[in-house]
Enzyme design. Structure first.
Site, PDB file in Angstrom:
ATOM      1  CE  LYS A   1     -19.173  -6.826 -31.263  1.00 44.08           C
ATOM      2  NZ  LYS A   1     -20.543  -5.920 -30.931  1.00 44.08           N
ATOM      3  CB  SER A   9     -19.473  -4.287 -27.497  1.00 49.37           C
ATOM      4  OG  SER A   9     -20.455  -4.862 -28.460  1.00 49.37           O
ATOM      5  CB  SER A  52     -22.585  -2.963 -29.520  1.00 51.85           C
ATOM      6  OG  SER A  52     -22.275  -2.917 -28.125  1.00 51.85           O
TER       7      SER A  52
HETATM    8  N1  GLN Z   1     -22.939  -1.164 -23.963  1.00 49.34           N
HETATM    9  C1  GLN Z   1     -24.232  -2.106 -23.802  1.00 49.34           C
HETATM   10  C2  GLN Z   1     -23.816  -3.145 -22.807  1.00 49.34           C
HETATM   11  O1  GLN Z   1     -22.761  -3.134 -22.631  1.00 49.34           O
HETATM   12  C3  GLN Z   1     -24.424  -2.435 -25.221  1.00 49.34           C
HETATM   13  C4  GLN Z   1     -23.536  -3.706 -25.579  1.00 49.34           C
HETATM   14  C5  GLN Z   1     -24.048  -4.276 -26.825  1.00 49.34           C
HETATM   15  O2  GLN Z   1     -25.021  -3.493 -27.787  1.00 49.34           O
HETATM   16  N2  GLN Z   1     -23.762  -5.359 -27.397  1.00 49.34           N
HETATM   17  O3  GLN Z   1     -24.527  -4.054 -22.863  1.00 49.34           O
END
Ligand code: GLN
Length: 474
Positions: free
Chosen positions: A76, A151, A175
């Site tokens: 990532k 994400s 994410s």
């Molecule tokens: N969807 C969650 C957020 O927007 C999780 C993001 C993540 O785990 N980095 O914060």
């Protein structure tokens, strides 16, 4: 060639001289090229991956190869790889090059993994659809009109579309697991403090964890074995011994599993997701496991608590992007104040700005107790309740996501709807427990969705063994 969906099948094929690391790497590179429209990779390390594949083929021939020889992996875009660009999919860091390796990268390389490129994600890992990326959204490989999730959308798409065998993502509130659910892969968020975050661009430091996205539970176990464990560069890491997860996958003992009735009453839960998970519960019971309803009274508090605390931490973590230390600086900046103001206005996308402002607000003198302190107290209640349940049970079972992947563009203008996507995943981050998403079901709309299992802190071996079992039996 594209039937290789696990490291073991690749190792067997290499042994039988049916393939080589070079052949595999070229195959993935061709796939990446062919499926460019998915926008899974921000950058592909083509020449380098080819050169490394040749070296590892030689090591295999000499019998000196590491545990991950044959694994082509993507990382990532918030994980640092020395002398490579890393940008957290933000204009703020566009062109920024890392001076050092994240500990997880060091460990992958030491075991002879081939890192093929950096993967698209939401800017600074903030989002649930990969639509907040400076490089544009990653599409879902099963249906390109749909989001990949976020994400770590690029990571899940790349694994599902066979652009690499495995990927490393990060999970602050879901994410890894949410895109895994949307794309039909396995996604593991390890226990907080199990894997070093040295070299991970921080979002919310008391939540962030790095973990694998794979096709099989076995590959998740293999990667975790390599990346987990003590690290002098991360003061939050646990010193607990790392188990040999891959050797412990055979545990078939009956388990005690809890599920929350509140989950199945929650608004927005797709009726087919609901019935499929309830059916899985019945199947588990029929196989001799004890599966019981346990009330979890805090479901509605999870998302608000998560967003107050993570935005507070993000506002502090992202203060370092000031136009002086790293990456982007506004061309219109002409004094220290405008350097800071204009750089941050131009460099951060809308969602990141929203979170920095929200986080600054909840930490501000007049509101600190009303929001931040209150959310911390709520976090403690959530942690205590989770602990109490997992004292009685081995696992908590929920859907990973309330529905399957939605249309691109559908929720991007509605941040609250987007935040509610995280309803089932944030618990494991608030409490620090390990959790996995397993691709056990396909919806009648043709899209996959995940079943989530959560275990006690540092019980990854039980979690992986049970998941492995489930994947092979349901
Ligand atoms: N969807 C969650 C957020 O927007 C999780 C993001 C993540 O785990 N980095 O914060």
């Amino acid at each position: 060639m594209n039937s290789y969906r696990s490291l073991n099948s690749i190792k067997d094929a290499i042994k039988a001289k049916k393939t080589t690391c070079l052949g595999l790497t070229k195959y993935y590179l061709e796939n990446i090229e062919e499926l460019r429209t998915l926008n899974a990779f921000v950058e592909v390390f083509k020449e380098e991956a080819i050169a490394r594949a040749k070296i590892i083929d030689n090591k295999i021939a000499e019998g000196k190869a590491g545990k991950l020889a044959g694994m082509v992996i993507g990382i990532k875009d918030n994980i640092c790889y020395k002398n490579h660009k890393v940008g957290a999919a933000s204009k703020m860091l566009d062109g920024f090059e890392s001076l050092y390796n994240a500990t997880v990268v060091e460990r992958l390389l030491a075991e002879d993994a081939i890192i093929i490129g950096r993967l698209n994600c939401d800017e600074f890992a903030m989002g649930s659809a990969n639509e907040n990326s400076y490089y544009g959204p990653t599409k879902n490989p099963i249906d390109e009109s749909k989001v990949s999730g976020g994400s770590s959308g690029g990571a899940a798409t790349a694994v599902a579309a066979n652009l690499c065998l495995a990927a490393l993502g990060s999970d602050t509130g879901g994410s890894i697991r949410q895109p895994a659910s949307f794309c039909g892969t396995v996604g593991l968020k390890p226990t907080y403090a199990r894997v070093s975050r040295f070299g991970l661009i921080a979002f919310a430091s008391s939540f962030d964890q790095i973990g694998p996205i794979t096709n099989t539970v076995e590959d998740a176990a293999t990667i975790l074995e390599v990346i987990a464990g003590q690290d002098d560069y991360d003061s939050t890491i646990s010193t607990r011994k790392v188990e040999q997860y891959t050797k412990l996958l055979d545990d078939k003992k009956p388990k005690r599993i809890a599920y929350f009735p509140e989950c199945f009453e929650s608004d927005g839960l797709d009726s087919e997701v609901k019935s499929a998970i309830l059916k899985q519960i019945q199947t588990l019971k029929s196989k001799g496991h004890i599966v019981e309803r346990v009330s979890f009274p805090y479901l509605d508090y999870l998302v608000p608590t998560y967003y107050v605390l993570t935005t507070a931490e993000a506002s502090s973590n992202l203060a370092r992007f000031d136009g002086v230390h790293y990456g982007y600086r506004s061309k219109k900046a002409d004094n220290p104040e405008t350097t800071y103001l204009k750089t941050r206005t131009e460099g951060f996308g809308k969602e990141v700005q929203r979170r920095i402002m929200l986080g600054t607000f909840v930490l501000s003198a007049g509101y600190h107790d009303a929001y931040y302190t209150k959310a911390q107290k709520m976090r403690r209640l959530i942690q205590d309740k989770t602990k109490e349940i997992l004292n009685e049970f081995d696992f908590i079972l929920t859907p990973t996501t309330p529905h399957t992947a939605f249309e691109l563009g559908l929720e991007v203008k509605n941040p609250v709807a987007m935040y509610l996507e995280d309803i089932f995943t944030v618990l494991a981050n608030l409490s620090g427990n390990p959790a996995i998403s397993l691709p056990l079901t396909e919806h009648s709309n043709g899209m996959p969705f995940g079943t989530q299992l959560m275990a006690k802190p540092f019980y990854e071996s039980e979690l992986l063994a049970f998941s492995h079992n489930l994947m092979n039996s349901l």
